[in-house]
Design an enzyme around this catalytic site. Structure first.
Site, mmCIF file in Angstrom:
data_model
loop_
_atom_site.group_PDB
_atom_site.id
_atom_site.type_symbol
_atom_site.label_atom_id
_atom_site.label_comp_id
_atom_site.label_asym_id
_atom_site.label_seq_id
_atom_site.Cartn_x
_atom_site.Cartn_y
_atom_site.Cartn_z
ATOM 1 N N LYS A 75 -47.395 8.771 -106.476
ATOM 2 C CA LYS A 75 -48.525 9.503 -107.062
ATOM 3 C C LYS A 75 -48.818 8.923 -108.438
ATOM 4 C CE LYS A 75 -50.003 14.319 -107.899
ATOM 5 N NZ LYS A 75 -49.618 15.744 -107.787
ATOM 6 N N SER A 150 -52.662 18.765 -105.003
ATOM 7 C CA SER A 150 -53.239 17.646 -105.701
ATOM 8 C C SER A 150 -52.708 16.292 -105.253
ATOM 9 C CB SER A 150 -52.993 17.797 -107.205
ATOM 10 O OG SER A 150 -51.595 17.735 -107.492
ATOM 11 N N SER A 174 -48.716 21.537 -104.608
ATOM 12 C CA SER A 174 -49.311 20.213 -104.426
ATOM 13 C C SER A 174 -48.513 19.213 -103.615
ATOM 14 C CB SER A 174 -49.612 19.585 -105.773
ATOM 15 O OG SER A 174 -50.806 20.129 -106.269
HETATM 16 N N1 GLN Z 1 -53.704 23.950 -106.520
HETATM 17 C C1 GLN Z 1 -52.873 24.354 -107.619
HETATM 18 C C2 GLN Z 1 -53.612 24.076 -108.910
HETATM 19 O O1 GLN Z 1 -54.696 23.669 -108.834
HETATM 20 C C3 GLN Z 1 -51.570 23.629 -107.594
HETATM 21 C C4 GLN Z 1 -51.669 22.233 -108.021
HETATM 22 C C5 GLN Z 1 -50.344 21.570 -108.100
HETATM 23 O O2 GLN Z 1 -49.367 22.012 -107.491
HETATM 24 N N2 GLN Z 1 -50.300 20.521 -108.915
HETATM 25 O O3 GLN Z 1 -53.130 24.282 -109.972
#
Ligand code: GLN
Length: 483
Positions: A75, A150, A174
């Site tokens: 990532k 994400s 995410s």
């Molecule tokens: N969807 C959640 C957010 O937007 C989690 C994102 C994540 O785990 N980085 O914060």
């Protein structure tokens, strides 16, 4: 070609193929399929082939480490020495990291090969991978749909077999949510298991790195390398890392699994519920004991998370100021103009929204009403889990309320996007480990099942997922266009 991490290790050890050969195969697949998926921000061909050559030399000398010669994707939020690390943000579009994150260092130590850096929601804020300055990522099962976020680039890359494994980070879901939407396996370990050093911060008290792969067996191998105490991360857990692979195969006979009634209530797509029920039956057949439990504060998790995560991100992202690194606006007239325009031009809409809400929640006069209150609710959510783990070994439910949705479908409705995380977010608030594994399809799109463990019980999760994967083959499926 559909080998997983363990299979590649066996092939390399047996001399069936070299690391250079398998790396070239993956680079060719990336070149062929990335235009349709957009899951890579950078492809590091030269580094990959150099690392693969060194891996082959080590293998020839009998000096292989745990992952020698295995190609992986990372990532684009993990700092990689000498390689662009953008967090999918314009503000870091020109940022070449001057050092490796601990996770990357560990993969280098264990001989892995880096294929490239994957697309993501900007600064890991999102559930659909649409918030990237490099554009949305497509789901390999249906390229009109999102891969989740994400860490959507990593999940899509593994699902389409452009890499046998990849890293992700999970602040509120995410790793688990994109794993579910892309039909692969992913694990978010206990907070503190994997070092956050060099992992660009979003919500520091929630962020955890973890792996994606096809199977629990492969996740165990990758998590082994990622885990361990790191004195450079003050929240890193100083405790021994178990042999994750060694614990696979213990079976689930007598394992007590709790089903939180709140996770199977309104809001869960009935077809997803049916697929999960079938998987639960499989676990019963394997000897697990299943009972209902309650996590009564589940409905507080979304508001609690979004106050804490936004508060923390507003503080963490203050370092991106156009002064030391990253994007700087042209011809600033003074320091304030430099800050305002550099940040205004560099950050995308969702990141700005969160910085503004977080700054508001932390401001004098509002701190007690929002941030402090959220911390109190966080405690209640954590206590729900602690009570549940008095009577069960593991908790099971859906990973997401829906399967992958169409790109654009929720872009103008942030609240509906935030609700995607209803089953995943509370684990981050509590610091617990969780994983998602594929258990079937609804209308051609994958369904993920979530397993939640007690603190530092990643072995329990991996072993349970592995047991299920011994009697199912959902995790081995590859979308037709990418076979
Ligand atoms: N969807 C959640 C957010 O937007 C989690 C994102 C994540 O785990 N980085 O914060």
């Amino acid at each position: 070609m559909a080998p997983g991490v363990a299979e590649i290790q066996r092939g390399l050890a047996a001399g069936k193929f070299s690391s250079v050969e398998i790396t070239q195969d993956y680079l060719a697949r990336i070149a062929q399929h990335n235009p349709a998926l957009n899951c890579f921000i950078s492809v590091t061909d030269e580094i990959a082939l150099e690392q693969a050559r060194r891996a082959d030399a080590a293998l020839a000398k009998g000096q292989a480490a745990a992952l020698t010669g295995v190609p992986l994707a990372h990532k684009d939020l993990f700092c990689t020495d000498g390689v662009k690390t953008s967090c999918a943000s314009r503000i870091l579009d020109n940022f070449i990291a001057p050092y490796d994150a601990s996770v990357i260092e560990n993969f280098k130590r264990d001989g892995a090969v880096m294929l490239g850096k994957t697309n993501m929601d900007e600064f890991a804020m999102g559930s659909s991978n649409e918030n990237s300055c490099y554009g949305a990522v497509a789901n390999p099962w249906n390229t009109e749909c999102v891969p989740g976020g994400s860490s959507g680039g990593s999940a899509a890359a593994v699902a389409a077999n452009l890499a046998p494994g990849a890293t992700g980070t999970d602040t509120g879901g995410s790793i688990r949510q994109p794993a579910a939407l892309c039909g692969i396996t992913g694990i978010k370990p206990t907070y503190g298991r994997v070092s956050r050093y060099g992992m660009i911060a979003y919500g520091s008290s929630l962020d955890q790195g973890g792996p994606f792969a096809r199977s629990a067996e492969d996740c165990a191998l990758l998590l082994q390398t990622m885990s361990g105490f790191d004195r450079r991360d003050s929240t890193s857990a100083e405790r021994a890392v178990p042999d994750f692979s060694g614990a696979l195969g213990e079976g689930v006979e007598g394992l007590k699994i709790g089903l939180p009634q709140e996770y199977f209530a309104d809001g869960l797509d009935g077809k997803i519920a049916a697929v999960i029920e079938t998987a639960i039956d499989e676990l019963r057949k394997l000897g697990a004991e299943v009972r209902d439990i309650s996590l009564p504060n589940t409905d507080l998790s979304i508001p609690t998370y979004y106050v804490i995560a936004m508060a923390e991100c507003s503080s963490n992202l203050s370092r991106f100021d156009g002064v030391r690194f990253g994007h700087r606006c042209d011809n600033p007239v003074d320091l304030e103009d430099l800050y305002k325009r550099s940040r205004g031009e560099g950050f995308g809409a969702e990141v700005k929204r969160r910085i503004m809400i977080g700054t508001y929640a932390l401001s004098a006069g509002y701190y007690d009403a929002y941030y402090l209150k959220a911390q109190q609710l966080r405690r209640l959510i954590k206590e729900d889990f602690q009570k549940a783990f008095d009577s069960v070994d593991l908790i099971l439910g859906p990973t997401t309320p829906e399967t992958a949705f169409k790109i654009g479908a929720k872009s103008n409705d942030p609240v509906s996007m935030y609700l995607q995380d209803i089953y995943t977010i509370s684990l981050n608030l509590a610091g617990l480990p969780g994983m998602s594994l594929p258990v079937g399809f609804v209308d051609g799109l994958p369904v993920g099942m979530q397993l939640i463990g007690n603190y530092f019980d990643e072995t329990g999760l991996l072993n349970t997922a592995h047991s299920y994967q011994q009697v199912s083959d959902w995790h081995l499926q590859i979308p037709e266009a990418f076979r």
